[in-house]
Motif scaffolding. Structure first.
Motif, PDB file in Angstrom:
ATOM      1  N   VAL A 117      38.017  35.067  50.339  1.00 27.58           N
ATOM      2  CA  VAL A 117      37.649  35.300  49.266  1.00 27.58           C
ATOM      3  C   VAL A 117      36.814  34.105  48.865  1.00 27.58           C
ATOM      4  O   VAL A 117      37.866  33.198  48.828  1.00 27.58           O
ATOM      5  CB  VAL A 117      37.445  36.205  48.560  1.00 27.58           C
ATOM      6  CG1 VAL A 117      35.970  36.134  47.417  1.00 27.58           C
ATOM      7  CG2 VAL A 117      37.297  37.460  48.274  1.00 27.58           C
ATOM      8  N   TYR A 140      32.197  35.156  46.514  1.00 23.98           N
ATOM      9  CA  TYR A 140      32.260  36.698  46.362  1.00 23.98           C
ATOM     10  C   TYR A 140      30.919  35.505  44.133  1.00 23.98           C
ATOM     11  O   TYR A 140      32.566  34.394  43.507  1.00 23.98           O
ATOM     12  CB  TYR A 140      33.332  36.842  45.241  1.00 23.98           C
ATOM     13  CG  TYR A 140      33.249  38.136  43.911  1.00 23.98           C
ATOM     14  CD1 TYR A 140      33.017  39.347  44.129  1.00 23.98           C
ATOM     15  CD2 TYR A 140      33.025  37.601  42.726  1.00 23.98           C
ATOM     16  CE1 TYR A 140      33.218  40.167  43.677  1.00 23.98           C
ATOM     17  CE2 TYR A 140      33.096  38.324  41.620  1.00 23.98           C
ATOM     18  CZ  TYR A 140      33.041  39.923  41.959  1.00 23.98           C
ATOM     19  OH  TYR A 140      32.899  40.568  41.134  1.00 23.98           O
ATOM     20  N   ILE A 161      39.152  41.358  44.440  1.00 21.44           N
ATOM     21  CA  ILE A 161      39.215  39.493  44.894  1.00 21.44           C
ATOM     22  C   ILE A 161      39.575  38.293  44.574  1.00 21.44           C
ATOM     23  O   ILE A 161      40.281  38.341  45.110  1.00 21.44           O
ATOM     24  CB  ILE A 161      37.321  39.926  43.926  1.00 21.44           C
ATOM     25  CG1 ILE A 161      36.772  40.182  44.245  1.00 21.44           C
ATOM     26  CG2 ILE A 161      36.723  38.282  44.035  1.00 21.44           C
ATOM     27  CD1 ILE A 161      35.929  40.854  45.815  1.00 21.44           C
TER      28      ILE A 161
END
Ligand SMILES: Cc1ncc(COP(=O)(O)O)c(C=O)c1O
Length: 405
Positions: A117, A140, A161
């Motif tokens: 991410v 993100y 995340i």
């Protein structure tokens, strides 16, 4: 073809072009654009002269690491601007503008095998998203909060995340919000970086255009103040484009963690992104002079001091910390605002929703779907001459007043 290319989003200016299809701007007014964030103040004469005087450099291939004089100019600037002690041999590299470097850095850092991410602010500079996607990562988007001077809500990023995050982009001063990150926020991000092992790319290309007495805190400066003299897992991206009004020269530099610089140099050697010797010489001249930067900043200050009070009675807007944008709240849809403003007053502004993405899940503040934090806002780049920006602002005032009748 690389399938990741199909994940790229149209650039905001392409979307603006589409939005304006079929709109006939009112011919009673000459066109004024506050749409594109391209510096328009004149390039200082001494930089042009340095370019011309260095043309002999065209006859040789440059080294990717840049010549020692150039790296020494970066070192000197970091020392005078931020009080930093940085090693010119191991902790910095020239780049051809910060844009290519912000993109290329993700290709250097991301390990695509681990469901990576990349976290970036929302709204944001779209290169972060494209860099993440083409490196095989999922972006993100962490929303900025208008109630806290557009500080990014890092606390709202889920732990799941953070645990997959390999790279975090921060932009301070921010585009489009103009917000400068304070030391406490840096401390939070360094703690998260230590815990989850991600790298921080600090985009600082607006650092020299500010409106308060204190120059914006830099990422490396924050690291040094917090006892991280090795700048571990941090790279700062700095540019001449806005500081010295040379967006066409394509010149900037990165500095920070020596281990990251070593890998980035390896990547760049293959990518073929060495800086032209001619540009290197002109860059040495530009980094070595502060007078033109002071004058440039004074020009922006005068311009913002004239334009902001005109707009603040009719839009939700105030003087930003830094940068050359006004990030204003409007009534109703930002895209309709931009279309009607062009049609009626021949002024171009950028709808805020084009600079941001829909948030994920619910907004912790009100429990409603997170939504697009740019919607209901417009970005105005005050790059043209003061008189032109004032005229645009006067037309916007008339437009808003006519809409609310
Ligand atoms: C936030 C941000 N970062 C980076 C850049 C790239 O600037 P340059 O490549 O000219 O250094 C821009 C340009 O507009 C920007 O707005």
């Amino acid at each position: 073809m690389n399938p990741l290319l199909s994940r790229l989003q149209p650039y905001p200016f392409e979307r603006l072009r589409q939005l304006f299809v079929g709109v006939t701007p009112n011919p009673a007014y000459r066109p004024i654009s506050l749409g594109i964030g391209e510096p328009k103040h004149p390039t200082p004469e001494f930089i042009k002269q340095a370019l011309i005087a260095s043309l002999a450099g065209l006859a040789s291939y440059p080294a990717t690491a840049g010549e020692p004089h150039l790296r020494d100019a970066f070192r000197h600037w970091l020392q005078t601007r931020y009080g930093l002690a940085v090693d010119a041999n191991t902790q910095m590299l020239p780049v051809n503008g910060s844009r290519e470097a912000l993109f290329a850095f993700a290709q250097t850092v991301i390990d695509p095998g681990k469901k990576p991410v990349v976290v970036c602010p929302n709204p944001f500079y779209q290169i972060y998203e494209g860099a993440a996607l083409l490196a095989g990562a999922d972006p993100y988007y962490a929303a900025s909060d208008p109630a806290r001077n557009f500080a990014v809500d890092w606390d709202g990023v889920p732990l799941e995340i953070w645990s997959r995050t390999q790279l975090l982009y921060v932009c301070s001063p921010g585009n489009p919000t103009g917000a400068v990150m304070p030391l406490g926020e840096w401390e939070k991000l360094f703690t998260l970086s230590d815990r989850y092992g991600f790298v921080i790319a600090s985009d600082e290309c607006y650092s020299e255009i500010y409106f308060g007495d204190e120059p914006p805190l830099g990422g490396m400066q924050a690291a040094a103040r917090l006892g991280r003299a090795d700048f571990r897992n941090l790279l700062s991206f700095t540019s001449l484009s806005k500081r010295s009004n040379v967006p066409g020269m394509r010149s900037g530099f990165v500095a920070g963690d020596a281990a990251l610089i070593r890998k980035f140099l390896l990547y760049r050697t293959y990518h073929g992104s060495a800086m032209s010797p001619v540009v290197q010489k002109a860059s040495i001249a530009a980094w070595g002079d502060e007078q033109h930067v002071i004058e440039n900043r004074a020009l922006y200050r005068r311009k913002f001091a004239e334009v902001t009070p005109l707009l603040s009675p009719v839009l939700d807007v105030k003087l930003p910390d830094a940068g050359f944008y006004l990030w204003a709240g409007v009534r109703g849809s930002d895209t309709e605002f931009a279309r009607e403003l062009l049609a009626q007053y021949n002024v171009t502004v950028l709808p805020g929703s084009y600079l941001a993405r829909e948030g994920v899940g619910l907004d912790p503040r009100d429990g409603k779907p997170a939504g697009n934090p740019g919607s209901g806002r417009i970005r105005m780049a005050l790059v043209a001459e003061t008189a032109e920006c004032v005229e645009a602002a006067q037309r916007i005032v008339q437009f808003v007043q006519s809409r609310s009748k």
